[in-house]
Design a protein around this motif. Structure first.
Motif, PDB file in Angstrom:
ATOM      1  N   GLY A  76       0.816  -1.206   0.000  1.00 54.95           N
ATOM      2  CA  GLY A  76       0.000   0.000   0.000  1.00 54.95           C
ATOM      3  C   GLY A  76       0.856   1.264   0.000  1.00 54.95           C
ATOM      4  N   ALA A  77       1.919   1.222   0.806  1.00 54.70           N
ATOM      5  CA  ALA A  77       2.832   2.364   0.853  1.00 54.70           C
ATOM      6  C   ALA A  77       3.547   2.536  -0.480  1.00 54.70           C
ATOM      7  N   MET A  78       3.928   1.406  -1.089  1.00 52.39           N
ATOM      8  CA  MET A  78       4.576   1.467  -2.398  1.00 52.39           C
ATOM      9  C   MET A  78       3.656   2.087  -3.438  1.00 52.39           C
ATOM     10  N   ARG A  79       2.416   1.655  -3.439  1.00 57.96           N
ATOM     11  CA  ARG A  79       1.455   2.200  -4.392  1.00 57.96           C
ATOM     12  C   ARG A  79       1.291   3.717  -4.197  1.00 57.96           C
ATOM     13  N   GLN A  80       1.201   4.132  -2.936  1.00 59.88           N
ATOM     14  CA  GLN A  80       1.007   5.553  -2.648  1.00 59.88           C
ATOM     15  C   GLN A  80       2.223   6.371  -3.077  1.00 59.88           C
ATOM     16  N   THR A  81       3.423   5.841  -2.792  1.00 57.64           N
ATOM     17  CA  THR A  81       4.641   6.553  -3.158  1.00 57.64           C
ATOM     18  C   THR A  81       4.768   6.690  -4.670  1.00 57.64           C
ATOM     19  N   VAL A  82       4.496   5.605  -5.384  1.00 55.93           N
ATOM     20  CA  VAL A  82       4.557   5.651  -6.847  1.00 55.93           C
ATOM     21  C   VAL A  82       3.555   6.677  -7.382  1.00 55.93           C
ATOM     22  N   SER A  83       2.366   6.687  -6.800  1.00 61.80           N
ATOM     23  CA  SER A  83       1.350   7.656  -7.213  1.00 61.80           C
ATOM     24  C   SER A  83       1.801   9.083  -6.914  1.00 61.80           C
ATOM     25  N   ASP A  84       2.412   9.285  -5.737  1.00 63.47           N
ATOM     26  CA  ASP A  84       2.889  10.612  -5.363  1.00 63.47           C
ATOM     27  C   ASP A  84       4.007  11.087  -6.286  1.00 63.47           C
ATOM     28  N   ILE A  85       4.902  10.162  -6.665  1.00 62.73           N
ATOM     29  CA  ILE A  85       5.980  10.521  -7.582  1.00 62.73           C
ATOM     30  C   ILE A  85       5.404  10.913  -8.936  1.00 62.73           C
ATOM     31  N   ALA A  86       4.408  10.173  -9.386  1.00 60.84           N
ATOM     32  CA  ALA A  86       3.793  10.450 -10.687  1.00 60.84           C
ATOM     33  C   ALA A  86       3.107  11.807 -10.718  1.00 60.84           C
ATOM     34  N   THR A  87       2.631  12.277  -9.570  1.00 64.25           N
ATOM     35  CA  THR A  87       1.928  13.563  -9.518  1.00 64.25           C
ATOM     36  C   THR A  87       2.822  14.701  -9.026  1.00 64.25           C
ATOM     37  N   GLY A  88       4.070  14.382  -8.654  1.00 61.45           N
ATOM     38  CA  GLY A  88       4.992  15.403  -8.191  1.00 61.45           C
ATOM     39  C   GLY A  88       4.914  15.709  -6.716  1.00 61.45           C
ATOM     40  N   VAL A  89       4.092  14.978  -5.981  1.00 65.86           N
ATOM     41  CA  VAL A  89       4.010  15.177  -4.531  1.00 65.86           C
ATOM     42  C   VAL A  89       5.261  14.628  -3.848  1.00 65.86           C
ATOM     43  N   ASN A  90       5.843  13.584  -4.440  1.00 60.76           N
ATOM     44  CA  ASN A  90       7.053  12.952  -3.914  1.00 60.76           C
ATOM     45  C   ASN A  90       8.066  12.878  -5.046  1.00 60.76           C
ATOM     46  N   GLY A  91       9.252  12.390  -4.740  1.00 62.69           N
ATOM     47  CA  GLY A  91      10.280  12.255  -5.755  1.00 62.69           C
ATOM     48  C   GLY A  91      11.541  12.994  -5.366  1.00 62.69           C
ATOM     49  N   SER A  92      12.439  13.179  -6.318  1.00 61.26           N
ATOM     50  CA  SER A  92      13.694  13.874  -6.065  1.00 61.26           C
ATOM     51  C   SER A  92      14.031  14.778  -7.242  1.00 61.26           C
ATOM     52  N   VAL A  93      14.672  15.899  -6.929  1.00 55.38           N
ATOM     53  CA  VAL A  93      15.102  16.851  -7.953  1.00 55.38           C
ATOM     54  C   VAL A  93      16.514  17.295  -7.608  1.00 55.38           C
ATOM     55  N   ARG A  94      17.384  17.266  -8.591  1.00 55.56           N
ATOM     56  CA  ARG A  94      18.755  17.750  -8.401  1.00 55.56           C
ATOM     57  C   ARG A  94      19.059  18.737  -9.529  1.00 55.56           C
ATOM     58  N   PHE A  95      19.295  19.974  -9.168  1.00 60.54           N
ATOM     59  CA  PHE A  95      19.606  20.969 -10.188  1.00 60.54           C
ATOM     60  C   PHE A  95      20.659  21.936  -9.678  1.00 60.54           C
ATOM     61  N   SER A  96      21.174  22.763 -10.574  1.00 64.28           N
ATOM     62  CA  SER A  96      22.206  23.721 -10.203  1.00 64.28           C
ATOM     63  C   SER A  96      21.934  25.049 -10.888  1.00 64.28           C
ATOM     64  N   SER A  97      22.423  26.108 -10.282  1.00 62.31           N
ATOM     65  CA  SER A  97      22.239  27.448 -10.831  1.00 62.31           C
ATOM     66  C   SER A  97      23.514  28.252 -10.632  1.00 62.31           C
ATOM     67  N   ILE A  98      23.704  29.231 -11.504  1.00 64.49           N
ATOM     68  CA  ILE A  98      24.818  30.143 -11.322  1.00 64.49           C
ATOM     69  C   ILE A  98      24.440  31.188 -10.277  1.00 64.49           C
ATOM     70  N   GLU A  99      25.466  31.828  -9.732  1.00 61.04           N
ATOM     71  CA  GLU A  99      25.260  32.981  -8.859  1.00 61.04           C
ATOM     72  C   GLU A  99      25.495  34.255  -9.669  1.00 61.04           C
ATOM     73  N   PRO A 100      24.806  35.348  -9.318  1.00 62.49           N
ATOM     74  CA  PRO A 100      23.892  35.522  -8.192  1.00 62.49           C
ATOM     75  C   PRO A 100      22.431  35.190  -8.502  1.00 62.49           C
ATOM     76  N   VAL A 101      22.181  34.540  -9.635  1.00 62.59           N
ATOM     77  CA  VAL A 101      20.808  34.143  -9.958  1.00 62.59           C
ATOM     78  C   VAL A 101      20.228  33.282  -8.846  1.00 62.59           C
ATOM     79  N   ALA A 102      21.043  32.353  -8.329  1.00 63.41           N
ATOM     80  CA  ALA A 102      20.564  31.423  -7.303  1.00 63.41           C
ATOM     81  C   ALA A 102      20.030  32.166  -6.087  1.00 63.41           C
ATOM     82  N   SER A 103      20.799  33.125  -5.592  1.00 62.91           N
ATOM     83  CA  SER A 103      20.394  33.826  -4.366  1.00 62.91           C
ATOM     84  C   SER A 103      19.408  34.950  -4.641  1.00 62.91           C
TER      85      SER A 103
END
Length: 297
Positions: A76-103
């Motif tokens: 049940g937890a697996m199903r919920q997590t997969v559903s959350d990832i599919a809708t963007g409620v869960n998951g992971s994001v890794r990105f980078s930005s230059i400064e001073p745009v970032a701040s």
């Protein structure tokens, strides 16, 4: 083992009656009986014994109930997590930005995103445009916010806004009272610039390339914050993007360079939209909200 049969078995034990299990699962009573029989045949053990009108769970059945409950909860937890990832409620994001745009541009956007999507594991890095583009190409980053990447990297690039370079001055500097500054005004002053790999350093050198270039004495500084503090200490003049957030009331001002007007386009770069998770796509959409021209320009 049939997962549906395990679910039926768990309901029978938990509710203490086959009929109640059938009602909860919306099965016919005969379907519940058939599934239990098939599960017992598959395991080669009796899970229930009848005592008159009562059905009692065997020792093997009690052990299986414990394991089946944990398994069904996990599924049940697996199903919920997969559903959350599919809708963007869960998951992971890794990105980078230059400064001073970032701040100056992204910090508030990222804060709002994290508050509305607390389950998303977000990693925000700060780097140079070249390294960001290369890491996006290598798959180490979902996307980056930087200048346009080299065409050889075959990355997508969505322009967001243009940035202009300006001159950061201490309020006590004789040029600080001017609305704009000519490049020739900077001659014989110590100019604080970023490292050679920085796009703003490249933009500056491209803008002053020619006869005027040898008029400037430059000092390399690897951080806009350090440049800010050095200008505040009246050590030199900083070449920085024009952001009101980098100014300090009563201490520092940033003035445009009237006769050069060096401009660079900043945007979002990514490899393949189809490879990005929903959370990354949603964050990119939030970042697009800063497409409007920088009000400090």
């Amino acid at each position: 083992m049939d997962l549906r049969a395990l679910k039926t078995f768990e309901a029978c034990v938990r509710l203490g009656h086959f009929l109640k299990a059938a009602e909860e699962l919306q099965y016919a009573p005969s379907t519940v009986t058939l599934q239990i029989q098939r599960l017992e045949a598959d395991l080669g053990v009796s899970l229930f014994v009848r005592d008159g009108k009562r059905v009692i769970v065997t020792e093997a059945g009690r052990w299986l109930y414990h394991e089946a409950s944990a398994l069904l909860n996990s599924i049940g937890a697996m199903r919920q997590t997969v559903s959350d990832i599919a809708t963007g409620v869960n998951g992971s994001v890794r990105f980078s930005s230059i400064e001073p745009v970032a701040s100056q541009q992204l910090a508030a956007v990222i804060a709002r995103f994290c508050k509305t999507r607390p389950k998303v594991q977000l990693t925000m890095e700060v780097g140079g445009s070249r390294s960001i583009a290369e890491r996006v190409r290598a798959g180490e980053l979902d996307f980056g916010v930087c200048s346009a990447p080299p065409s050889k990297l075959m990355l997508e690039f969505e322009p967001l806004f243009e940035e202009r370079l300006g001159v950061m001055l201490n309020m006590n500097h004789p040029l600080a009272d001017r609305d704009s500054i000519k490049a020739s005004d900077l001659a014989r002053h110590t100019i604080l610039v970023k490292e050679p790999t920085c796009i703003y350093r490249e933009l500056w050198e491209t803008a002053i390339y020619g006869a005027q270039q040898n008029l400037f004495s430059c000092m390399e500084v690897g951080s806009f914050f350090v440049i800010q503090q050095m200008v505040k200490a009246e050590l030199g003049i900083g070449i920085v993007p024009i952001y009101s957030g980098l100014e300090q009331e009563g201490s520092l001002v940033i003035r445009p360079i009237a006769d050069l007007n060096p401009v660079i386009t900043i945007g979002i770069t990514y490899k393949d939209r189809n490879l990005l998770g929903k959370a990354a796509l949603l964050l990119m959409e939030d970042i697009r909200s800063i497409r409007e021209p920088n009000p400090a320009l």
